[in-house]
Design a protein around this motif. Structure first.
Motif: not given
Length: 642
Positions: A200-206, A236-239, A244-249, A282-283
């Motif tokens: 889950v993202n928290e836009e202003r935190v991470g 911290a936007g879409a992911m 084993g991995g995560m990509l965050g935008l 929109s990742l």
């Protein structure tokens, strides 16, 4: 790579994040940075979300937007659409079809719909009920038992998990499983099914990672943080996730962050710029033989992009999958909130087994009695009872009665109850004081007709063995033996036939000893806490069967139940979980304290007996704790017992 902490060490938030950053630096020194090849794809669509079609070899893509849900070919040409306006998108395979989750922007409701990609046909959508909060995003999850869920991410930290299907079938109606406290400005989520992790993202935190399993506790660990606590520059936007991995935008910085999981830590692998994109959104991604294929949209001009990252994250090693056996019945919730229900016992009716009772303790109230369908029949508000056990054929003066004995934490005593052999009705039958300062567990031992003993333990590790007598209609207890374990015990069970006591030491394991009062109190290890048995060791029960007896132990640390032979060398037969029953809409069991089992044919699903376990987290719906009833036949089948 040298590590300063074992990665399974439970760390506080600051230490966890510092460890993550330290490992990230080492990883960046040791590995070449992945590269991204990005190019425009397809025509400009008024869409807000993209997804690859699941399944090996699938080339189609999905898009959600104000003109509908669109199935597109590899070149972006429309193949079919579901008309309407939609926001957000996630998919899972559903047999030969594809399950699609999105938000109907006009109705402001989450929906699930099945797509047949070969026939290019959409099913009738399944709508979740309208929520009392705005839904910002949603994501799908398939658990290890193939149950299908959707998570809703709402405003002001509101989140929910809903059961929407099982196996290859979408449910006719959705069932709310639990509420989930999420960050206040979360907008999107993703689940990596193999590791059962919700992101889950928290836009202003991470970005945060939560356990996704429906019985899991609501805890979280950081994946990455914004500056000055981390290296996310703006948002911290879409992911998107893969094993084993995560990509965050970070859309404001036009950057893509790559992370590899190492134990409990997340290691930054690279920050990839997105040249030419002003507002990337929109990742979506999928793993290929050569790297990671992804889809992006530039919200500035609506242009769609596709790309390839030459990166292969290493899948996280996950524990072996345990068989899951659903409960077919459950008790009504206890009448107190919080950690209340604790230990069950099974009283078997002497002539009509179907009239047997399940007794349960409420350690904030007293003793409860249920029928075999879980209906509450009787409450005895006698105080904070912790554990309970039952034996038949006790001599109470000139009567022969069945007796239940429970540990009473209000008075550090043994509370006694007679059980009417015709009706099953419980009546208070007195109390036996003990010298324990904090009484905890209790179990009974009946070596021969006319004899009955009670073992009571305290949190300090002390055990007291009492001989129970009732020559004048008053039950008394004579202390005949005492001994100690080194740390806190709780559950115990006596094997009357072999005159053996099994007892659990919560952080150590299970011990066996001679149950007879005139014998040495020598402890023999049965099973230690380790790969199979996870602390805390809680309830212990004995399944007595012609030719083969089994111990059942609550392995509370991983929400499972370990079965082993009740005779040396105490061979472990396996472990299982009590999982969610989608058909009966009964949640699984977790955080189990006490349990009990019988081999008696009680009729119906209980023809080979039953297992009863306390459920520490009652869900679907969320209520006070209760007890789950599991057919022993299903346990035997799941573990292929001889």
């Amino acid at each position: 790579m040298t590590r300063i902490f074992p990665l399974n060490t439970k760390l506080s938030f600051p230490k966890q994040y510092l460890l993550t950053m330290w490992l990230s630096l080492l990883a960046g020194q040791a590995l070449a940075a992945p590269s991204l090849k990005l190019q425009p794809w397809a025509q400009v669509f008024p869409v807000n979300a993209l997804a690859f079609l699941p399944g090996n070899g699938a080339t189609e893509r999905l898009a959600a937007g104000r003109d509908g849900l669109l199935l597109l070919d590899a070149n972006g040409r429309e193949l079919t659409r579901l008309k309407g306006g939609f926001e957000g998108l996630d998919t899972r395979a559903l047999g030969r079809n594809v399950l699609v989750a999105s938000l109907d922007s006009q109705r402001q409701q989450a929906l699930l719909v099945s797509l047949d990609p070969q026939k290019r046909q959409w099913s009738t959508p399944l709508y979740l009920p309208t929520r009392d909060f705005p839904v910002n995003g949603l994501c799908l999850y398939r658990d290890e038992a193939s149950n299908l869920f959707v998570f809703l991410v709402g405003e002001e930290g509101k989140g929910e998990q809903w059961l929407v299907g099982a196996g290859e079938r979408l449910s006719e109606t959705a069932q709310r499983v639990r509420g989930l406290p999420l960050p206040p400005d979360a907008t999107t989520c993703q689940v990596e099914d193999g590791a059962s992790q919700l992101f889950v993202n928290e836009e202003r935190v991470g970005w945060w990672a939560y356990p996704a399993a429906s019985e899991a506790d609501a805890v979280r660990i950081p994946v990455a943080m914004r500056t000055p606590f981390g290296d996310i520059e703006h948002v911290a936007g879409a992911m998107a996730t893969l094993p084993g991995g995560m990509l965050g935008l970070d859309p404001d910085a036009a950057q893509l962050h790559l992370f590899q999981q190492e134990g409990r830590a997340w290691i930054a692998q690279a920050k990839l710029p997105l040249p030419g994109l002003k507002e990337p959104e929109s990742l979506a991604l999928r793993k290929t033989a050569t790297g990671v294929e992804l889809l992006l949209r530039d919200d500035d001009n609506g242009q769609l992009y596709q790309g390839l990252i030459d990166w292969q994250p290493t899948p996280l090693a996950v524990p072996p999958k345990l068989p899951s056996v659903p409960a077919v019945a459950q008790s009504e919730p206890v009448a107190r909130q919080g950690d209340a229900a604790d230990d069950p016992a099974i009283w078997v009716h002497p002539t009509t087994p179907a009239l047997s009772r399940v007794l349960g303790t409420n350690k904030k109230q007293g003793l409860l009695a249920y029928d075999l369908q879980g209906k509450l029949l009787q409450e005895l508000p006698v105080g904070r009872l912790n554990n309970v056990d039952v034996r038949s054929g006790f001599k109470l003066g000139i009567q022969t009665v069945d007796l239940a004995v429970a540990s009473n934490r209000d008075r550090n005593s043994l509370s006694l109850f007679t059980i009417d052999r015709a009706s099953g009705e419980l009546r208070e039958a007195g109390e036996i004081p003990t010298s324990l300062k904090e009484i905890y567990g209790i179990c009974l031992f009946q070596p021969a007709e006319g004899e009955l003993y009670a073992f009571a333990n305290g949190k300090d590790g002390r055990y007291l063995q009492y001989r129970l007598n009732a020559t004048h209609d008053i039950v008394t207890g004579e202390l005949v033996r005492q001994f100690n374990v080194d740390s806190q015990p709780e559950g115990c069970v006596a094997d009357d036939q072999r005159q053996r006591l099994f007892l659990g030491e919560e952080d150590v394991g299970v011990w066996a000893m001679d149950a007879r009062a005139d014998q040495p109190s020598t402890l023999t290890s049965v099973i230690k806490v380790g790969p199979q048995l996870h602390a805390d060791v809680e309830g212990i029960a004995l399944y007595r069967n012609a030719g083969h007896d089994y111990l059942v132990v609550s392995s509370q640390g991983n929400d499972s139940y370990v079965l082993l032979d009740a005779e040396p060398p105490y061979t472990v037969r396996g472990a299982l979980r009590v999982g969610l029953n989608a058909t009966a809409r009964i949640d699984g069991a977790s955080e189990t304290d006490g349990l009990e089992v019988t081999s008696v044919n009680l009729g119906g699903p209980w023809s080979q007996g039953m297992l009863v376990v306390q459920d520490g987290r009652k869900r679907m719906p969320e209520q006070a704790q209760n007890f789950k009833f599991v057919p022993w036949a299903d346990v035997a089948k799941a573990l292929d017992l001889p």
